[in-house]
Each structure stands twice: as C-alpha cells, then as structure tokens.
Scaffold this motif. Structure first.
Motif, short mmCIF file in Angstrom:
data_model
loop_
_atom_site.label_atom_id
_atom_site.label_comp_id
_atom_site.label_asym_id
_atom_site.label_seq_id
_atom_site.Cartn_x
_atom_site.Cartn_y
_atom_site.Cartn_z
N ALA A 150 -4.06 -7.77 -15.65
CA ALA A 150 -3.30 -6.87 -16.13
C ALA A 150 -1.51 -7.48 -15.72
CB ALA A 150 -3.47 -5.52 -15.48
N ALA A 151 -2.27 -8.15 -14.98
CA ALA A 151 -0.55 -8.94 -14.91
C ALA A 151 0.66 -7.88 -14.60
CB ALA A 151 0.07 -9.74 -15.97
N LEU A 152 0.29 -6.88 -13.66
CA LEU A 152 1.65 -6.49 -13.27
C LEU A 152 2.10 -6.80 -11.76
CD1 LEU A 152 -0.42 -3.24 -12.26
CD2 LEU A 152 0.50 -3.39 -14.74
N GLU A 153 3.65 -6.64 -11.97
CA GLU A 153 4.73 -7.50 -11.68
C GLU A 153 4.30 -7.18 -9.94
OE1 GLU A 153 8.23 -4.38 -10.64
OE2 GLU A 153 7.94 -3.40 -12.59
N ARG A 154 5.12 -8.63 -9.12
CA ARG A 154 4.21 -8.35 -7.89
C ARG A 154 5.70 -7.57 -6.95
NH1 ARG A 154 -0.03 -12.23 -6.72
NH2 ARG A 154 1.10 -12.61 -4.65
N ARG A 155 4.54 -7.00 -6.11
CA ARG A 155 5.24 -5.93 -5.71
C ARG A 155 4.82 -5.75 -4.09
NH1 ARG A 155 4.82 0.42 -5.35
NH2 ARG A 155 4.71 -0.49 -3.38
N ALA A 156 5.36 -5.10 -3.08
CA ALA A 156 4.86 -4.87 -1.93
C ALA A 156 4.06 -3.54 -1.57
CB ALA A 156 6.43 -4.98 -0.38
N ASP A 157 3.62 -3.48 -0.63
CA ASP A 157 2.57 -3.03 -0.01
C ASP A 157 2.27 -2.63 -0.94
OD1 ASP A 157 4.60 -1.90 1.69
OD2 ASP A 157 6.40 -1.24 1.23
N VAL A 158 1.52 -3.16 -1.28
CA VAL A 158 -0.44 -3.03 -1.48
C VAL A 158 -1.70 -3.99 -1.02
CG1 VAL A 158 -1.56 -4.06 -4.05
CG2 VAL A 158 0.94 -3.83 -3.89
N VAL A 159 -2.43 -2.46 -0.83
CA VAL A 159 -3.60 -2.60 -0.43
C VAL A 159 -5.03 -2.88 -0.87
CG1 VAL A 159 -2.97 -2.58 2.26
CG2 VAL A 159 -3.60 -0.38 0.92
N VAL A 160 -5.93 -3.02 -0.83
CA VAL A 160 -7.51 -2.56 -1.25
C VAL A 160 -8.28 -2.50 -0.09
CG1 VAL A 160 -9.06 -4.44 -2.47
CG2 VAL A 160 -6.36 -5.34 -3.21
N ILE A 161 -9.31 -1.86 -1.02
CA ILE A 161 -9.89 -0.89 -0.41
C ILE A 161 -12.24 -1.16 -0.77
CG2 ILE A 161 -8.52 0.82 0.51
CD1 ILE A 161 -9.96 3.04 -1.27
N ALA A 162 -12.10 -1.67 0.46
CA ALA A 162 -13.75 -2.04 -0.19
C ALA A 162 -14.59 -1.40 0.68
CB ALA A 162 -13.79 -3.49 -0.01
#
Length: 367
Positions: free
Chosen positions: A69-81
């Motif tokens: 989706a090429a969303l704007e870069r930002r801080a405070d992003v985590v991925v859960i798995a």
C-alpha cells in the motif's frame, strides 16, 4: 470478521489484522493496558488512521498488504506473529518501517507496555513534590493539599493528557486523610486498598479516571478504619503510572521513612519539610531532616509561625536548609476545612504559602 473503529483520536493504537487469533490476543493486552484500539481488517480502512495512531500493530497476516500500500513511513510500528515467525516476515517488517517483530504470547508484556506508551506517551515523567512534617501536627498535609489545588488552577500547568493535571498522593496511612481535608471522603473512586497487590505496569490513564476528583485534581487516599501500608512494589507502580499521565505529582509523606516512602523520595524532584517555630519541634525535625538527607538533596523548609516563636531564619539555619515560605496559624483555614470547603476556599495563610512554594520551586518542577 467485522472490523471496527473507535474515535479517530490521536492517541488510540491502531491494529491492522484480519486474523481472529491476532485480534483476540491484542484486545486482551489492550484491556490489560487500559487502552481502546482502532481495529481495521484491511489497509483501506486503516489508511486514514495510520498517521495519527499512537502505535500501529500489524498482524503478520496483513503485512504484505500494508507493504504494497506504500503508506507513509512513521515511527512506532510493530508486527505481531507466532512464536516462530516465517523468516520472510522480518524482511517485510523492515520494508514497512516496523521497529520490531513481536512473537506472541512470548512477547505479551513487551506489547502491553508498547500499547500503554502509545496512549500515555513515553516522554518525560512528571516531577514529584514531596511534603513532610517535621513533627506531629506541623500542617504538612494541609500544605500538600493547598499546593496541589493551587497547581491545578495555575495556567502554567497545561493539561496535556485530557484528564486531571495534578495527582495528590496521600502516602501516610496513619494521617487524618487527605480526602477528608478536601471534602471528598464520600466520593466514589479508588483508594490504596483497591490497589493491594498491584505491581508491574499500571495504566496511568485508567488510574487517573478511577480516582476521586476535586476539580482537575486527582486524589489517591486511604480507606477509613484498619490500614495496611502499601507494599513498595505497589507504590512504585502507582507512582510510575501517575507520573506518566499528570503534569505534577504532590505526595504527603509520613515522618517515619519506611521502604514504601523511600520509593517516593527516590523519585522526588523537590522535598518540603514543614516545621513549627518552637524548640521541641525543631529538635524533632532535625531527626527527620537527617533521614531525608540520605534520599534527597533538594530539601526546602516551610516554617509554621506562632506568636513568640523562633525566627524562621533561625529555624532554617539550625536545620541547615533554605527557607521556602512561612505559614501562620489561621482559624479561617481550619473553619474552611471543617465546613468541607477545602483548603483554598478562603484567602488564608496556607493558601499564600502554597503559592510561595510553587513560585520558589517552580523552576525545579519544570514550571
């Protein structure tokens, strides 16, 4: 699964996932952290909320869609798995600007802390002003309450968090009760006994919302009757939570400096010792001052004056600490408290002294 969103306020975390398992795991942790997330099952629904969310949590099931989706870069992003994520997850997580990949349930506590920080912020904690009586009946509780209420009405205290700007902590289980002094002893809300056994991360926002209020002042007091002092870990958790979501914490401390009290002193920005102007009171206060010296380097003095008492400057010289303010015995103050009007109901000496304390200590308290 039906995705849902709350309000688009700037402090809500955003969860992007179409997985019922991921949703259930994160909602459980949100409940523990006292936060309410915005939940989107696809990137289209998340696009508007993406830049304003306090934290973005992306389920590994939605990771490829977010990347494309090429969303704007930002801080405070985590991925859960899962506990053993596919190695490809790490590369895609890096591509979307994620700070880390968390494996659940192993990293539950880390995600819980991140969710709370996303709402409450991870910036500078509020300063702590501790008030201690040098002897019994010195008037420390009255001054602490007056300082806290004065601070709530001070325009230099900005309400950054949408709730109470000042927290008043009654740390003396054997005192007369700050809620009684403020006239809110019958107001529903949390007391220290409700927090027994609390340790670790506590939601500051949930704590503040649950406390009795006097205008914009949140008050943590004791129940009447039998009292069991709070454990050090409870005091530590409560103080940390309160400092995250308030602009100032004022603590009324007992003279006996036990381990729970030391938890507060160790974090105090400034300490005020209240001492009457007679020889016996100064003698008693010297022992308290000696105990404070082991924990706080920034201790100021407030002298309670009576007729024919020792000069305030002499009391300050004897105790070896700077004089911050003086306060006179004032029958108008006692009458206002007895009538349940609170410490600022009338223009009293205590009210004036509270203003002087804040004026003198303001730079140290970040005001």
């Amino acid at each position: 699964m039906v995705a849902y969103t709350g309000s688009a306020g700037p402090v809500r975390p955003l969860l992007v996932t179409a997985s019922e398992q991921r949703l259930e795991s994160v909602l459980r942790l949100c409940a523990a952290a006292g936060v309410e997330p915005n939940v989107c099952a696809d990137v289209g629904a998340a696009r508007q909320l993406w830049p304003r969310a306090g934290l973005v949590v992306i389920g590994d099931d939605a990771l490829d869609e977010v990347a494309s989706a090429a969303l704007e870069r930002r801080a405070d992003v985590v991925v859960i798995a899962d506990e053993s994520p596919d190695p490809q997850v790490w590369g895609v997580a890096l591509a979307v600007g994620a700070d880390r990949v968390l494996a659940l349930p192993r990293d539950d506590s880390t995600l819980c802390d991140a969710l709370a920080d996303g709402v409450e912020g991870a910036g500078q904690d509020a300063p702590v002003l501790a008030v201690v009586g040098g002897c019994g009946g010195a008037g420390a509780s009255s001054l602490a309450a007056a300082v806290a209420m004065t601070a709530t009405r001070d325009r230099s205290v900005t309400d950054r968090h949408g709730g109470a700007s000042v927290l008043l902590v009654d740390a003396d289980p054997w005192g007369g009760g700050l809620d009684v002094l403020l006239g809110v002893e019958a107001t529903p809300g949390l007391r220290w006994s409700d927090l027994t056994g609390t340790h670790g991360r506590l939601s500051g926002a949930a704590l503040s919302r649950s406390l009795p209020r006097v205008d914009d002042l949140a008050v943590l007091a004791w129940d009447r009757g039998a009292i069991e002092p709070a454990a050090p870990e409870t005091v530590r958790a409560v103080l940390a939570a309160g400092r995250r979501v308030h602009d100032l914490v004022v603590a009324d401390l007992p003279r006996h400096l036990d381990t729970p009290v030391e938890e507060i002193l160790a974090r105090a920005t400034s300490v005020v010792l209240v001492v009457p102007d007679d020889v016996r009171a100064v003698g008693a206060a010297s022992g308290v001052a000696e105990g404070l010296a082991g924990w706080a380097s920034n201790v100021g003095l407030v002298v309670r004056r009576r007729r024919r008492g020792l000069p305030p400057e002499l009391v300050a010289d004897t105790l070896g600490m700077p004089l911050v303010a003086t306060v006179d015995d004032d029958p108008r103050f006692r009458l206002a408290v007895e009538e349940g009007l609170g410490p600022l109901a009338r223009r009293t000496s205590v009210r004036r002294a509270a203003r002087e304390v804040l004026d003198v200590l303001g730079p140290e308290l970040g005001r």
